[in-house]
Motif scaffolding. Sequence first.
Motif, PDB file in Angstrom:
ATOM      1  N   UNK A  12      -4.020  69.116  60.747  1.00  0.00           N
ATOM      2  CA  UNK A  12      -4.798  70.051  61.562  1.00  0.00           C
ATOM      3  C   UNK A  12      -6.256  69.632  61.524  1.00  0.00           C
ATOM      4  N   UNK A  14      -9.872  71.127  62.733  1.00  0.00           N
ATOM      5  CA  UNK A  14     -10.596  72.238  63.347  1.00  0.00           C
ATOM      6  C   UNK A  14     -11.801  71.680  64.084  1.00  0.00           C
ATOM      7  N   UNK A  15     -11.939  72.023  65.362  1.00  0.00           N
ATOM      8  CA  UNK A  15     -13.043  71.493  66.158  1.00  0.00           C
ATOM      9  C   UNK A  15     -14.183  72.478  66.270  1.00  0.00           C
ATOM     10  N   UNK A  22     -11.614  80.065  67.514  1.00  0.00           N
ATOM     11  CA  UNK A  22     -11.315  78.846  66.771  1.00  0.00           C
ATOM     12  C   UNK A  22     -10.625  77.879  67.705  1.00  0.00           C
ATOM     13  N   UNK A  24      -8.507  74.233  67.399  1.00  0.00           N
ATOM     14  CA  UNK A  24      -8.004  73.205  66.496  1.00  0.00           C
ATOM     15  C   UNK A  24      -6.897  72.393  67.141  1.00  0.00           C
ATOM     16  N   UNK A  26      -3.313  70.552  66.293  1.00  0.00           N
ATOM     17  CA  UNK A  26      -2.191  70.435  65.360  1.00  0.00           C
ATOM     18  C   UNK A  26      -1.408  69.201  65.756  1.00  0.00           C
TER      19      UNK A  26
END
Lengths: 279, 131
Positions: A12, A14-15, A22, A24, A26
């Motif tokens: 994962x 997270x950007x 949020x 992200x 995956x």
Amino acid sequence: MDLFSPANKPEIRIQELTGERIRFILTNTDLSMANALRRIMISEVATIAIDMVQFDLNTSVLADEFIAHRLGLIPLDSTEADKIKYPRDCNCSGACKECSVELNLHVKCTEEDTTKDVTSKDLVSHDPRFTPITEGPKDAGILIAKLRKGQEIKVKCIAKKGVAKEHAKWSPCAAVAFEYDPFNKLRHTHYWIEEDEKKEWPQSKNANDDFPPLDDEIFDFTAKPNRFYFEIETIGSMKPEDIVMNAFKKLLEKISSIQMGLHSNDVPINGREPTRDVF
Amino acid sequence: MDCSDNTDNNSNNGNPEENSDFEISDILNFYTEKGSVTDPQSMTFSISGEEHTLGNALRYIIIQHPEVEYCGYSIPHPSEDKLNIRIQTTENTTAIDAMRKGLEDLKSLCAKISETFYKANRDFDEKNNIS
């Protein structure tokens, strides 16, 4: 089984993470897992919302049920929703402190020449953990009704824990964006075009994080999606990262309850009556 | 699991008409569908209260099992709160064992992704507090 081989290790990234959203990516997992996560975040993460409203007084121009509906949709801080029981799991007959939160609203307009706004800030919660959300002291709150001089609203609200499967007011998410394969390399979709696909269909922002196809790339019909782009926008009742964590928790709970159901099968399969052959 | 001798103990329930579904559990309405117990290698499990969320993920995990020949799921009717999962295996295992293993694998996969997310979140926080 190659589920846990290094090549198959889920990752994962997270950007973006703010108070209300949020984003992200995956990777290295199956579409069914990503979709399960998406579905749970939308419909099965528990929050608190007003569920019952008792009207002591309503002389406003709005009907009781109209106001009750608006009250239900007000986001209440649900970060500690797991500390409260579902009404169905509680021993009490109606609503008690274990399974509900009481909020009161009493506003009367005494102003001469202006209307008075009734907002979510006028709701007084009996439990400081579960209050209507506000964005700092300058936030005016969510408008519930407007009163003219002499008009009055006095209600008692009971907030309960629930999931969005039952009513969307319990959803912690305003939106869950989910995308895979932004270049349509897998051909899971078909773009309707006039002349040129590239001109007529703008790229999604996730295309910047994906791998564009080569000009002479051959279609790989065995390819499976394994990169999923999520963006979750909350309604403010819960932190976005908590929604994701609670979704995983919920999925684990689901599996455990099925395991429990299957476990009791260990004994009875030999001891019980066999079924008739129906075919 | 040995299911071969289950035909001998059939006198404990007097009303076969009402009991055509084979109840595995009284706790969670988890049972196998009609006629499925005669062959332990092929069974249909019926789970109430679950949907595509679990059905598709579980199906995916179960077909990874090399001894499973077939696994599919369906929701027979949208107004019925019910999910059916059909499993057919080779002689080397039973459908129940395949289901059990599938649940265990799905659980660990889910726990793994959850842990990955937790770490990603923690790293993101650390990175942004420093800068």
